[in-house]
Design a protein around this motif. Structure first.
Motif, short mmCIF file in Angstrom:
data_model
loop_
_atom_site.label_atom_id
_atom_site.label_comp_id
_atom_site.label_asym_id
_atom_site.label_seq_id
_atom_site.Cartn_x
_atom_site.Cartn_y
_atom_site.Cartn_z
N PRO A 183 1.48 11.43 5.02
CA PRO A 183 2.31 10.23 5.16
C PRO A 183 1.87 9.35 6.32
N GLN A 184 2.37 8.10 6.30
CA GLN A 184 2.01 7.14 7.33
C GLN A 184 2.60 7.55 8.69
N SER A 185 3.77 8.17 8.66
CA SER A 185 4.45 8.47 9.92
C SER A 185 4.24 9.92 10.32
N LYS A 236 0.82 -1.21 0.00
CA LYS A 236 0.00 0.00 0.00
C LYS A 236 0.86 1.26 0.00
N SER A 237 1.82 1.31 0.93
CA SER A 237 2.64 2.52 1.01
C SER A 237 3.49 2.70 -0.24
N LEU A 238 3.99 1.58 -0.78
CA LEU A 238 4.81 1.68 -1.99
C LEU A 238 4.02 2.32 -3.12
N ALA A 287 -3.60 9.82 1.21
CA ALA A 287 -3.45 9.69 2.66
C ALA A 287 -3.09 8.25 2.99
N ASP A 288 -1.93 8.07 3.62
CA ASP A 288 -1.47 6.72 3.96
C ASP A 288 -1.85 6.42 5.40
N GLU A 289 -2.70 5.42 5.60
CA GLU A 289 -3.08 4.98 6.95
C GLU A 289 -3.50 6.16 7.82
NI NI Z 1 2.38 1.25 4.75
#
Ligand code: NI
Ligand SMILES: Nc1ncnc2c1ncn2[C@@H]1O[C@H](COP(=O)(O)OP(=O)(O)OP(=O)(O)O)[C@@H](O)[C@H]1O
Length: 305
Positions: free
Chosen positions: A96-98, A51-53, A169-171
């Motif tokens: 981002p996820q983070s 997913k993130s990739l 939007a990641d996670e």
């Molecule tokens: Ni991810």
């Protein structure tokens, strides 16, 4: 109008094994998807499914050792480095996820850019924070003063404040309570309703269905099925792939049906689901089916109708 168009995207990493042998691991395998203006599309998949990739590929943020093929277009034009430089942070925004992506030395308010200035900008920022349930005083807080859930909301707010055309939007939900998660998804939905194209990533089918028009189900880098959110209903009879149907039926509100027993040993080359599948035939164990259009969606299954 199609805003984001991904065609046959594959991402591989070189794998170093013992001795001189080298191989490639395909972390994203032949994914095609479109996000239209005013539409929210959810990418669902387990941890490590790519997913993130996928999000990073669109944003031009892949690591150097990644090899990609396929095309990514924004408003019909290739999203190459030059285009990304122009669009990123303006028309094209990434959550981002983070949460470490927030600048630790700036207050929340100063990380929310708007196209207006002065009093008007100030009012817009406050309205945005209020809509996300953060309260106006969040404007003067520093990232270390935020809880995990608040920090995620601020990331989401940074994406909304600039009136973007495409939001990825990641996670957006982990670290949030159920209410906060719902609010954030609702906010993404509102951004889509206001005319943005939204692509968001989640582990959670129910969360995805709250906000998405369409859903892409990933398994180990493959888009197993692309469906309308409304296809997830009843017994899952409108779903195209037995894997997505099994996941849907396993949800508590659909009766907790566990995955069927594995019927045969897994085949190294065939469809990942063949050993569970009641319909599996000889060609299912000889190769993973290619993506195919089925009833306006996409499925990687020989038997999907
Ligand atoms: Ni991810
Ligand atoms: N830099 C890299 N080098 C080698 N392999 C990588 C690299 N980055 C990611 N991968 C592999 O690609 C796969 C997909 O990673 P990705 O981060 O997209 O997963 P994800 O679906 O976002 O997972 P999560 O839900 O845990 O965030 C993983 O199996 C990972 O091991």
């Amino acid at each position: 109008m199609v805003v984001l168009e991904i065609e046959h995207l594959s991402i591989s990493f070189r794998r170093y094994t013992a001795g001189l042998r080298q191989g490639w691991t395909k972390a994203v395998d032949d994914i095609s998807l479109q996000v239209k203006q005013g539409e929210a599309v959810a990418i669902i998949g387990a941890s490590g499914s790519g997913k993130s990739l996928l999000a990073h590929a669109v944003m031009g943020l892949l690591p150097r050792n990644a090899t990609t093929s396929g095309t990514i277009r924004y408003n019909g034009k290739p999203l190459d480095e030059g285009a990304l430089r122009q669009l990123r942070g303006r028309d094209l925004l990434f959550v981002p996820q983070s949460v470490t992506f927030l600048d630790p030395l700036l207050t929340v308010g100063s990380q929310l850019s708007t196209r207006s200035s002065g009093q008007e900008a100030h009012a817009k920022r406050r309205g945005l924070l209020r809509r996300l349930g953060l309260g106006e005083k969040a404007e003067s807080l520093y990232p270390f003063q935020l809880s995990g859930g608040m920090a995620r909301k601020v990331l989401l707010a940074t994406a909304s404040s600039a009136e973007a055309k495409l939001i990825i939007a990641d996670e957006p939900t982990p670290g949030m309570g159920a209410d906060d998660a719902r609010e954030s998804l609702q906010h993404l939905r509102e951004l889509a309703d206001a005319g943005a194209a939204v692509l968001f990533i989640t582990h959670d089918i129910e969360a995805a269905l709250q906000a998405a028009d369409r859903v892409v189900m990933l398994y180990e880098g493959m888009a197993v099925e692309t469906a309308q959110a409304s296809d997830f209903r009843g017994d899952g009879e409108l779903l195209r792939h037995p894997y997505s149907r099994a996941l849907w039926r396993a949800l508590p509100q659909n009766g907790f049906h566990p995955l069927p027993e594995r019927r045969t040993a897994a085949s190294e080359y065939g469809c990942f689901f063949a050993s569970w599948c009641h319909e599996a035939s000889a060609r299912c164990v000889s190769g993973m089916p290619s993506p195919r259009i089925v009833r306006g969606g996409i499925a990687r299954c020989h038997h999907a109708t």
